[in-house]
Structure formats: structure tokens, C-alpha cells
Design a protein around this motif. Structure first.
Motif, PDB file in Angstrom:
ATOM      1  N   ASP A  13       0.863  -1.763  -0.050  1.00  0.00           N
ATOM      2  CA  ASP A  13       0.275   0.303  -0.351  1.00  0.00           C
ATOM      3  C   ASP A  13       0.726   1.162  -0.136  1.00  0.00           C
ATOM      4  OD1 ASP A  13      -1.935  -1.385  -0.389  1.00  0.00           O
ATOM      5  OD2 ASP A  13      -2.683  -1.612   1.980  1.00  0.00           O
ATOM      6  N   ARG A  14       1.868   1.178   0.782  1.00  0.00           N
ATOM      7  CA  ARG A  14       2.454   2.164   0.779  1.00  0.00           C
ATOM      8  C   ARG A  14       2.794   2.668  -0.871  1.00  0.00           C
ATOM      9  NH1 ARG A  14       6.597   1.945   6.010  1.00  0.00           N
ATOM     10  NH2 ARG A  14       7.921   3.496   4.848  1.00  0.00           N
ATOM     11  N   ALA A  15       3.751   1.477  -1.042  1.00  0.00           N
ATOM     12  CA  ALA A  15       4.645   1.299  -2.024  1.00  0.00           C
ATOM     13  C   ALA A  15       3.713   2.541  -3.504  1.00  0.00           C
ATOM     14  CB  ALA A  15       4.992   0.444  -2.921  1.00  0.00           C
ATOM     15  N   LEU A  16       2.228   1.377  -3.070  1.00  0.00           N
ATOM     16  CA  LEU A  16       1.217   1.944  -4.387  1.00  0.00           C
ATOM     17  C   LEU A  16       1.352   3.933  -4.101  1.00  0.00           C
ATOM     18  CD1 LEU A  16      -1.186  -0.156  -4.517  1.00  0.00           C
ATOM     19  CD2 LEU A  16      -0.313   0.633  -6.178  1.00  0.00           C
ATOM     20  N   GLU A  17       1.295   4.295  -2.635  1.00  0.00           N
ATOM     21  CA  GLU A  17       0.945   5.857  -2.341  1.00  0.00           C
ATOM     22  C   GLU A  17       2.830   6.565  -3.195  1.00  0.00           C
ATOM     23  OE1 GLU A  17       0.730   8.326   1.282  1.00  0.00           O
ATOM     24  OE2 GLU A  17      -0.370   6.139   1.586  1.00  0.00           O
ATOM     25  N   SER A  19       4.814   5.639  -5.137  1.00  0.00           N
ATOM     26  CA  SER A  19       5.323   5.544  -6.439  1.00  0.00           C
ATOM     27  C   SER A  19       4.004   6.430  -7.762  1.00  0.00           C
ATOM     28  CB  SER A  19       4.633   3.801  -6.847  1.00  0.00           C
ATOM     29  OG  SER A  19       4.106   3.805  -6.723  1.00  0.00           O
ATOM     30  N   GLY A  20       2.851   6.816  -7.488  1.00  0.00           N
ATOM     31  CA  GLY A  20       1.740   7.080  -8.539  1.00  0.00           C
ATOM     32  C   GLY A  20       1.692   6.006  -9.106  1.00  0.00           C
ATOM     33  N   GLU A  21       2.080   4.667  -8.694  1.00  0.00           N
ATOM     34  CA  GLU A  21       1.160   3.378  -9.655  1.00  0.00           C
ATOM     35  C   GLU A  21       0.016   3.241  -9.448  1.00  0.00           C
ATOM     36  OE1 GLU A  21       2.959   2.923 -12.492  1.00  0.00           O
ATOM     37  OE2 GLU A  21       4.982   3.407 -12.241  1.00  0.00           O
ATOM     38  N   ARG A  22      -0.670   3.039 -10.289  1.00  0.00           N
ATOM     39  CA  ARG A  22      -2.655   3.260 -10.342  1.00  0.00           C
ATOM     40  C   ARG A  22      -2.619   1.590 -10.170  1.00  0.00           C
ATOM     41  NH1 ARG A  22      -5.247   5.526 -15.262  1.00  0.00           N
ATOM     42  NH2 ARG A  22      -7.133   4.309 -14.390  1.00  0.00           N
ATOM     43  N   THR A  23      -1.221   0.191 -10.315  1.00  0.00           N
ATOM     44  CA  THR A  23      -1.633  -1.155 -10.071  1.00  0.00           C
ATOM     45  C   THR A  23      -0.500  -1.593  -8.912  1.00  0.00           C
ATOM     46  OG1 THR A  23      -0.590  -1.879 -12.315  1.00  0.00           O
ATOM     47  CG2 THR A  23      -2.831  -0.939 -12.374  1.00  0.00           C
ATOM     48  N   ALA A  26       2.538  -2.971 -11.614  1.00  0.00           N
ATOM     49  CA  ALA A  26       2.982  -1.629 -12.080  1.00  0.00           C
ATOM     50  C   ALA A  26       3.790  -0.797 -10.551  1.00  0.00           C
ATOM     51  CB  ALA A  26       2.191  -0.692 -12.844  1.00  0.00           C
ATOM     52  N   ALA A  27       3.343  -1.352  -9.304  1.00  0.00           N
ATOM     53  CA  ALA A  27       4.523  -0.675  -8.343  1.00  0.00           C
ATOM     54  C   ALA A  27       4.937  -1.762  -7.810  1.00  0.00           C
ATOM     55  CB  ALA A  27       3.089  -0.078  -7.070  1.00  0.00           C
ATOM     56  N   VAL A  28       5.306  -3.173  -7.980  1.00  0.00           N
ATOM     57  CA  VAL A  28       6.232  -3.637  -7.626  1.00  0.00           C
ATOM     58  C   VAL A  28       7.105  -3.883  -8.715  1.00  0.00           C
ATOM     59  CG1 VAL A  28       6.703  -5.860  -7.253  1.00  0.00           C
ATOM     60  CG2 VAL A  28       4.662  -5.724  -6.269  1.00  0.00           C
ATOM     61  N   THR A  29       6.467  -3.915 -10.222  1.00  0.00           N
ATOM     62  CA  THR A  29       7.909  -3.723 -11.223  1.00  0.00           C
ATOM     63  C   THR A  29       9.158  -2.387 -11.279  1.00  0.00           C
ATOM     64  OG1 THR A  29       6.348  -4.671 -12.521  1.00  0.00           O
ATOM     65  CG2 THR A  29       8.632  -2.955 -13.968  1.00  0.00           C
ATOM     66  N   LYS A  30       7.849  -1.768 -10.410  1.00  0.00           N
ATOM     67  CA  LYS A  30       8.703   0.439 -10.619  1.00  0.00           C
ATOM     68  C   LYS A  30       9.720   0.502  -9.267  1.00  0.00           C
ATOM     69  CE  LYS A  30       8.041   4.216 -11.439  1.00  0.00           C
ATOM     70  NZ  LYS A  30       7.565   5.746 -11.428  1.00  0.00           N
TER      71      LYS A  30
END
Length: 66
Positions: A13-17, A19-23, A26-30
């Protein structure tokens, strides 16, 4: 290649927040791309002071060489 991972939901959840990624994918890949880039940069920094510098090398002359 499908891979199942048990990732801490709070971290995800923190990574999504941040990173600005939508999925999640995508957040894990980034995150993995940034992790790899940082490790590669660290390896270059570890070489600082270990390489011999050729003081006679003229980079300006090399630029004009054709």
C-alpha cells in the motif's frame, strides 16, 4: 512468467502511494527497477579511488578526432 508472492500488504500500500502507480504490478515492477538501478550505481561508487587516472589523456583531442 506468473509468480505468486506473499508481500506485506502495508508495504505494498505504501509503495502504491509513493510511486503514484495505479496497479500493484506496476508498483512492484517500478520498485524492482529502482532497486536494481541503485545497486548498479553502488557498484560504480565502490570503484571510486580504485581506478588509476591517466593524467596525460586529453579528452578534448579525442572529441575532435574523426
Amino acid at each position: 512468467m506468473a509468480t505468486n508472492l506473499a508481500i506485506d500488504p502495508d508495504l505494498l500500500d505504501r509503495a502504491l502511494e509513493v510511486s503514484g502507480e495505479r496497479t500493484k504490478k506496476a508498483a512492484v515492477t517500478k520498485a524492482l527497477q529502482e532497486f536494481i538501478a541503485r545497486r548498479q550505481q553502488k557498484r560504480v561508487l565502490d570503484l571510486m579511488g580504485k581506478l588509476d587516472w591517466d593524467h596525460s589523456y586529453d579528452y578534448k583531442a579525442e572529441r575532435s578526432r574523426k
